[in-house]
Write a protein that holds these residues in place. Structure first.
Motif, PDB file in Angstrom:
ATOM      1  N   HIS A  28      36.304  80.513  51.657  1.00 35.54           N
ATOM      2  CA  HIS A  28      37.214  80.300  52.797  1.00 35.54           C
ATOM      3  C   HIS A  28      36.520  80.663  54.099  1.00 35.54           C
ATOM      4  O   HIS A  28      36.213  81.824  54.340  1.00 35.54           O
ATOM      5  CB  HIS A  28      38.496  81.116  52.652  1.00 35.54           C
ATOM      6  N   HIS A  30      36.074  79.035  58.493  1.00 39.39           N
ATOM      7  CA  HIS A  30      36.532  78.087  59.525  1.00 39.39           C
ATOM      8  C   HIS A  30      35.312  77.422  60.152  1.00 39.39           C
ATOM      9  O   HIS A  30      35.290  77.109  61.338  1.00 39.39           O
ATOM     10  CB  HIS A  30      37.369  78.829  60.569  1.00 39.39           C
ATOM     11  N   HIS A  64      37.469  86.118  68.192  1.00 42.45           N
ATOM     12  CA  HIS A  64      38.764  86.595  68.697  1.00 42.45           C
ATOM     13  C   HIS A  64      39.016  88.056  68.368  1.00 42.45           C
ATOM     14  O   HIS A  64      39.774  88.743  69.071  1.00 42.45           O
ATOM     15  CB  HIS A  64      39.898  85.676  68.257  1.00 42.45           C
ATOM     16  N   TYR A  65      38.359  88.569  67.306  1.00 44.38           N
ATOM     17  CA  TYR A  65      38.524  90.003  67.013  1.00 44.38           C
ATOM     18  C   TYR A  65      38.085  90.830  68.221  1.00 44.38           C
ATOM     19  O   TYR A  65      38.680  91.860  68.550  1.00 44.38           O
ATOM     20  CB  TYR A  65      37.649  90.409  65.829  1.00 44.38           C
ATOM     21  N   ARG A 189      44.368  71.983  54.725  1.00 41.93           N
ATOM     22  CA  ARG A 189      45.210  73.080  55.209  1.00 41.93           C
ATOM     23  C   ARG A 189      46.461  72.489  55.832  1.00 41.93           C
ATOM     24  O   ARG A 189      46.370  71.639  56.733  1.00 41.93           O
ATOM     25  CB  ARG A 189      44.408  73.891  56.221  1.00 41.93           C
ATOM     26  N   SER A 242      48.647  79.325  55.117  1.00 40.32           N
ATOM     27  CA  SER A 242      48.882  80.752  55.365  1.00 40.32           C
ATOM     28  C   SER A 242      50.381  80.871  55.654  1.00 40.32           C
ATOM     29  O   SER A 242      50.989  79.959  56.209  1.00 40.32           O
ATOM     30  CB  SER A 242      48.055  81.274  56.528  1.00 40.32           C
ATOM     31  N   ARG A 287      52.086  85.182  63.244  1.00 38.62           N
ATOM     32  CA  ARG A 287      51.347  84.553  64.338  1.00 38.62           C
ATOM     33  C   ARG A 287      51.887  84.975  65.712  1.00 38.62           C
ATOM     34  O   ARG A 287      53.070  85.245  65.877  1.00 38.62           O
ATOM     35  CB  ARG A 287      51.438  83.024  64.204  1.00 38.62           C
ATOM     36  N   TRP A 349      41.008  89.949  53.233  1.00 44.53           N
ATOM     37  CA  TRP A 349      41.255  89.003  54.323  1.00 44.53           C
ATOM     38  C   TRP A 349      41.478  89.697  55.660  1.00 44.53           C
ATOM     39  O   TRP A 349      42.302  90.599  55.771  1.00 44.53           O
ATOM     40  CB  TRP A 349      42.477  88.167  53.938  1.00 44.53           C
ATOM     41  N   TRP A 350      40.692  89.331  56.696  1.00 44.25           N
ATOM     42  CA  TRP A 350      41.025  89.580  58.103  1.00 44.25           C
ATOM     43  C   TRP A 350      41.162  91.077  58.418  1.00 44.25           C
ATOM     44  O   TRP A 350      40.164  91.750  58.540  1.00 44.25           O
ATOM     45  CB  TRP A 350      42.310  88.859  58.402  1.00 44.25           C
ATOM     46  N   ASP A 379      35.662  84.232  55.839  1.00 44.15           N
ATOM     47  CA  ASP A 379      36.590  83.839  56.916  1.00 44.15           C
ATOM     48  C   ASP A 379      35.843  83.602  58.230  1.00 44.15           C
ATOM     49  O   ASP A 379      36.434  83.673  59.303  1.00 44.15           O
ATOM     50  CB  ASP A 379      37.670  84.887  57.139  1.00 44.15           C
ATOM     51  N   ARG A 381      34.291  82.234  61.484  1.00 46.09           N
ATOM     52  CA  ARG A 381      34.649  81.181  62.449  1.00 46.09           C
ATOM     53  C   ARG A 381      33.434  80.713  63.219  1.00 46.09           C
ATOM     54  O   ARG A 381      33.411  79.638  63.791  1.00 46.09           O
ATOM     55  CB  ARG A 381      35.708  81.708  63.437  1.00 46.09           C
TER      56      ARG A 381
END
Ligand code: FIX
Ligand code: ZN
Length: 438
Positions: A28, A30, A64-65, A189, A242, A287, A349-350, A379, A381
């Motif tokens: 997984h 992006h 974005h983190y 997705r 998701s 979100r 995850w994340w 994950d 990106r």
């Protein structure tokens, strides 16, 4: 050469070597190949401002983190969000580098990741950004993908292909070969199909499917045709969504939520079962907790594992891939996986993709599930993130394996080098390949 029985003192090196040598199928991400366009200036000269292939040091730093983290240092009262979003990528990177790296110590996992990537790519992060930027400006994105995959020892990159995103969809419609890069695999997705049937049905109707917000048989049949068309177009290896922490099965709440259950039961799961495709659910993302931060503004919540249990009970012919965002869900999810062979738990995850939680979750999964789970996905990106995400994760997974092997050897079990290699291949590749093919 005869297989080597390992002594306790041999285990650490055997595990580290096996993990380093074993290519991983990253299930997984992006990430995208150059065919999807890249907004990053580079030697190929082809720059597409809306391109989806993100790579290079300025993209790394503006992950974005790190946007979320820099807004803790320079709040919106000092730098209004809209002012930040108007900055160029380079200006955003300079702002983040100044406040998170130059003026404070970059100890967060997202900061450390940038530095690991820069370092493993052969640069000294203390040299500042200009020299590194010049290197990236001279790279050809296609060749750079090979370099990063080799450095990260990634055999295949699995994309996230959001069919309801116009930028993504139109690229597939414009060029049916856009997804043909052999280093990548596609995943369909479909979040809006489950979360917003009224809106999704209108879009499908615009695209030529006889769907309406009323979920009659025609809408159900046409929604299945839509899924089949896109699985075929993308050659998707699984279908993914998701879901928010409020996801329940059976559905509770308003008509849209209940429509989601019908779509799940009558459209998605029959399509996946018929095509022997896994259905991946990534549950727990709430979100836009702070919409001004855009992708950086998402939050998490504790979800309901019993919804997953009921889906596995009710759909024994489906294959479910599951990851959850809340630390509090991990133990119950691992126990659920003990009950259902059609449930494959994957990744940290994340917000649980941090060393302390990767270790805790991997240790707990190994004790409950042995070698029958998939410890990690990146994950990523930004392409270069593969370098740090897999460096960091291999080390933590390795530490847990070493500890568990030492426990095993206390029983008198004779551990061999080939067993270690087999287990590592199981974790980094075979569990996924076998689950796809079951
Ligand atoms: O839903 C997802 O695929 C999430 O992974 C992303 O939305 C998220 O922004 C992310 O990249 C987390 O690592
Ligand atoms: Zn993701």
């Amino acid at each position: 050469m005869p297989d080597q029985i390992l002594n306790t003192e041999d285990v650490s090196a055997a595990v580290t070597d096996a993990l380093s040598a074993q290519p991983v199928w990253d299930l997984h991400t992006h990430l995208y190949p150059p065919a999807f366009g890249t907004p990053v200036s580079n030697a190929s000269g082809k720059v597409d401002p809306r391109g989806l292939m993100l790579w290079g040091v300025d993209e790394l730093i503006t992950y974005h983190y790190l946007i979320a983290e820099v807004y803790r240092i320079v709040p919106a009262t000092k730098l209004p969000y809209e002012q930040f979003w108007k900055m160029s990528k380079r200006q955003q990177a300079d702002h983040i580098w100044k406040h998170l790296f130059a003026e404070r110590t970059p100890v967060s996992e997202a900061c450390r990741g940038v530095l690991t990537a820069i370092n493993l790519l052969g640069f000294d992060p203390n040299d500042g950004l200009e020299k590194i930027r010049r290197y990236f400006d001279q790279q050809d994105p296609d060749q750079y993908i090979d370099r990063v995959m080799k450095l990260a020892n990634v055999s295949r990159i699995t994309m996230t292909n959001a069919v309801f995103d116009d930028n993504e969809r139109n690229r597939w419609l414009a060029d049916s070969n856009v997804g043909s890069d052999p280093r990548f695999r596609a995943v369909l997705r479909i979040d809006p199909l489950l979360s917003d049937w009224p809106g999704a049905s209108k879009k499908l109707a615009e695209w030529g499917y006889k769907t309406s917000p009323e979920l009659n048989q025609t809408s159900i049949d046409e929604a299945k045709r839509f899924l089949g068309d896109w699985v075929d177009r993308m050659k998707a290896i699984y279908i993914a969504v998701s879901q928010p922490p409020e996801f329940r099965y059976p559905a509770e709440g308003d008509q849209t939520t209940r429509a989601g259950q019908t779509i799940l039961e009558k459209v998605i799961l029959p399509t996946c079962a018929q095509r022997k495709l896994p259905f991946a659910m990534m549950i727990g993302s709430r979100r836009f907790a702070n919409p001004h931060l855009q992708d950086a503004g998402d939050m998490l919540g504790k979800a309901d594992v019993q919804a997953v249990v009921r889906l596995c009970q009710n759909f024994p012919d489906n294959k479910f891939m599951l990851t959850m965002l809340s630390r509090e869900n991990q133990h119950e999810l691992a126990v659920a996986a003990r009950k259902f062979g059609n449930l494959m738990v994957f990744g940290c995850w994340w917000f649980v993709n941090n060393p302390s939680l990767i270790e805790e979750i991997t240790r707990m999964r190994m004790e409950l599930l042995g070698t029958s789970f998939i410890p990690q996905h990146s994950d990523a990106r930004i392409l270069d993130q593969l370098v740090y995400k897999w460096d960091h994760s291999r080390k933590i997974i390795g530490q847990v394996m070493i500890d568990k092997y030492h426990d095993l050897m206390q029983t008198g079990w004779k551990l061999t080098r080939s067993q270690v290699r087999r287990d590592v291949k199981q974790y980094l590749n075979d569990n996924f390949v076998e689950f796809l093919g079951r």
